[in-house]
Write a protein that holds these residues in place. Sequence first.
Motif, PDB file in Angstrom:
ATOM      1  N   TYR A  16     -54.207  13.769  39.488  1.00  0.00           N
ATOM      2  CA  TYR A  16     -54.528  12.647  38.599  1.00  0.00           C
ATOM      3  C   TYR A  16     -55.925  12.867  38.034  1.00  0.00           C
ATOM      4  CZ  TYR A  16     -55.656   8.004  36.872  1.00  0.00           C
ATOM      5  OH  TYR A  16     -56.036   6.954  36.064  1.00  0.00           O
ATOM      6  N   ASP A  43     -47.758  15.193  38.259  1.00  0.00           N
ATOM      7  CA  ASP A  43     -48.845  14.581  37.494  1.00  0.00           C
ATOM      8  C   ASP A  43     -48.648  13.078  37.537  1.00  0.00           C
ATOM      9  OD1 ASP A  43     -51.154  14.686  35.536  1.00  0.00           O
ATOM     10  OD2 ASP A  43     -49.663  13.536  34.401  1.00  0.00           O
ATOM     11  N   ASN A  44     -49.613  12.389  38.140  1.00  0.00           N
ATOM     12  CA  ASN A  44     -49.484  10.956  38.391  1.00  0.00           C
ATOM     13  C   ASN A  44     -50.048  10.139  37.227  1.00  0.00           C
ATOM     14  OD1 ASN A  44     -48.383   9.067  40.086  1.00  0.00           O
ATOM     15  ND2 ASN A  44     -50.012   9.146  41.611  1.00  0.00           N
ATOM     16  N   ALA A  45     -49.500  10.422  36.020  1.00  0.00           N
ATOM     17  CA  ALA A  45     -49.886   9.703  34.792  1.00  0.00           C
ATOM     18  C   ALA A  45     -51.364   9.892  34.471  1.00  0.00           C
ATOM     19  CB  ALA A  45     -49.540   8.220  34.895  1.00  0.00           C
ATOM     20  N   LYS A  47     -54.768  10.556  32.563  1.00  0.00           N
ATOM     21  CA  LYS A  47     -55.213  10.113  31.237  1.00  0.00           C
ATOM     22  C   LYS A  47     -56.009  11.198  30.521  1.00  0.00           C
ATOM     23  CE  LYS A  47     -55.348   5.278  32.710  1.00  0.00           C
ATOM     24  NZ  LYS A  47     -56.189   4.067  32.927  1.00  0.00           N
ATOM     25  N   LEU A  51     -52.065  17.211  32.591  1.00  0.00           N
ATOM     26  CA  LEU A  51     -50.674  17.619  32.355  1.00  0.00           C
ATOM     27  C   LEU A  51     -50.610  18.785  31.387  1.00  0.00           C
ATOM     28  CD1 LEU A  51     -47.679  17.219  32.872  1.00  0.00           C
ATOM     29  CD2 LEU A  51     -47.653  15.477  31.069  1.00  0.00           C
ATOM     30  N   ARG A  68     -43.360  14.450  35.988  1.00  0.00           N
ATOM     31  CA  ARG A  68     -44.296  13.793  35.077  1.00  0.00           C
ATOM     32  C   ARG A  68     -44.117  12.282  35.181  1.00  0.00           C
ATOM     33  NH1 ARG A  68     -41.420  17.855  33.202  1.00  0.00           N
ATOM     34  NH2 ARG A  68     -42.447  19.742  32.392  1.00  0.00           N
ATOM     35  N   ASN A  69     -45.022  11.635  35.872  1.00  0.00           N
ATOM     36  CA  ASN A  69     -44.935  10.182  36.040  1.00  0.00           C
ATOM     37  C   ASN A  69     -45.524   9.465  34.827  1.00  0.00           C
ATOM     38  OD1 ASN A  69     -43.693  10.265  38.550  1.00  0.00           O
ATOM     39  ND2 ASN A  69     -45.629  10.288  39.674  1.00  0.00           N
ATOM     40  N   ARG A  70     -44.811   8.490  34.338  1.00  0.00           N
ATOM     41  CA  ARG A  70     -45.292   7.716  33.186  1.00  0.00           C
ATOM     42  C   ARG A  70     -46.331   6.696  33.601  1.00  0.00           C
ATOM     43  NH1 ARG A  70     -40.428   5.594  29.571  1.00  0.00           N
ATOM     44  NH2 ARG A  70     -42.246   5.059  28.281  1.00  0.00           N
ATOM     45  N   HIS A  71     -46.300   6.316  34.884  1.00  0.00           N
ATOM     46  CA  HIS A  71     -47.278   5.382  35.428  1.00  0.00           C
ATOM     47  C   HIS A  71     -47.803   5.948  36.743  1.00  0.00           C
ATOM     48  CE1 HIS A  71     -45.800   2.486  32.476  1.00  0.00           C
ATOM     49  NE2 HIS A  71     -44.566   2.747  32.919  1.00  0.00           N
ATOM     50  N   ASN A  72     -49.060   5.637  37.065  1.00  0.00           N
ATOM     51  CA  ASN A  72     -49.645   6.092  38.320  1.00  0.00           C
ATOM     52  C   ASN A  72     -48.978   5.349  39.472  1.00  0.00           C
ATOM     53  OD1 ASN A  72     -51.325   6.567  40.592  1.00  0.00           O
ATOM     54  ND2 ASN A  72     -53.027   7.074  39.234  1.00  0.00           N
TER      55      ASN A  72
END
Length: 330
Positions: A16, A43-45, A47, A51, A68-72
């Motif tokens: 992250y 990848d924990n979203a 910013k 990624l 690939r997580n869209r949100h943490n």
Amino acid sequence: MTNLEKPLVTVILTAYNQEKYIEEALTSVFYQTYPYIQLIVIDNASKDNTLGVIESFKGKAPAFQVIRNRHNLGLCRAFNQGLTIAQGKYVIDLSGDDVMIADRIEKQVEAFEALADDYAVVFTNARYIGKSGQQLHYHYETDNRGKAACKVPSGDVYKNILERYFICTPTMMMRTAALQQLGGYDETLAFEDFDFWVRSSVRFKYFYLDEILTKKRVLKTSLSTGVYKKGSGMLQSYYAVCNKAYDLNRDQKEFDLLAARIRTFIRKCLYAQEFELAVRFRRLLNYIENPGLQTELIVLMCRLHFPVNFAYRFYIENLKKMTPQEGFAF
């Protein structure tokens, strides 16, 4: 052990906002001398461009899986995502800013394969490094042969776990079957290590391999710095784990050790201005023993809402410097 007999090892790498370090972490996996590795990268979203670096690396490296997580989802839930698809006999939980020495997996597998099935963890010494990779200190002070200068607990370490922090989390290789028996990490918590240590060490043994096989990066943005921030959820997680330990304890010595640890957390609640939580810790302590005058005074300060957080944060950030902290403890 022939090549056909060597077990698969799963590395679950969670990241992250670690674009500066993720490539070095990934490279350290692929430069392992041990060839039988399943790599799962989560990848924990992020910013930042974490990624993007992972995707770029994927194009030039052997195949590995990317989630690939869209949100943490938090550390614990993200790791469990990888655990559900892990195929290895052993598993490593690696952060996106830590680095494995090239022969780490080879040496830990060799040690694990010589142990009985009631061993769930093989852990080692570690070298702490700064944000630019500069060498800081070792987790266990070493002698002139590079071996730990102190006696490191091994075998039945449950009492040691209750007493103090002594394991450098990223050095652990864990038996996958043991993790699965425990249901993976507790996803309700802000971090994983203290809870995993308590729940696993009461059932399984740990083995200390006296080698320096991991570089643990120390950053001001590390999760450990959040322990003194009100509302971070970290002290709340410690409270939850202490309740679990209360239910798991087997003898009076273990209750005595837990009581001493709870007293430490009550002090930290004062420093972090988690005043209501301090009262709850005190209530748990009272089930074990009389809190005593000193602890009652600290709890009274919490009830009066003494504003000490600023002074404590100044101490942590300017005076305590880079002293290694308890996986997120004290």
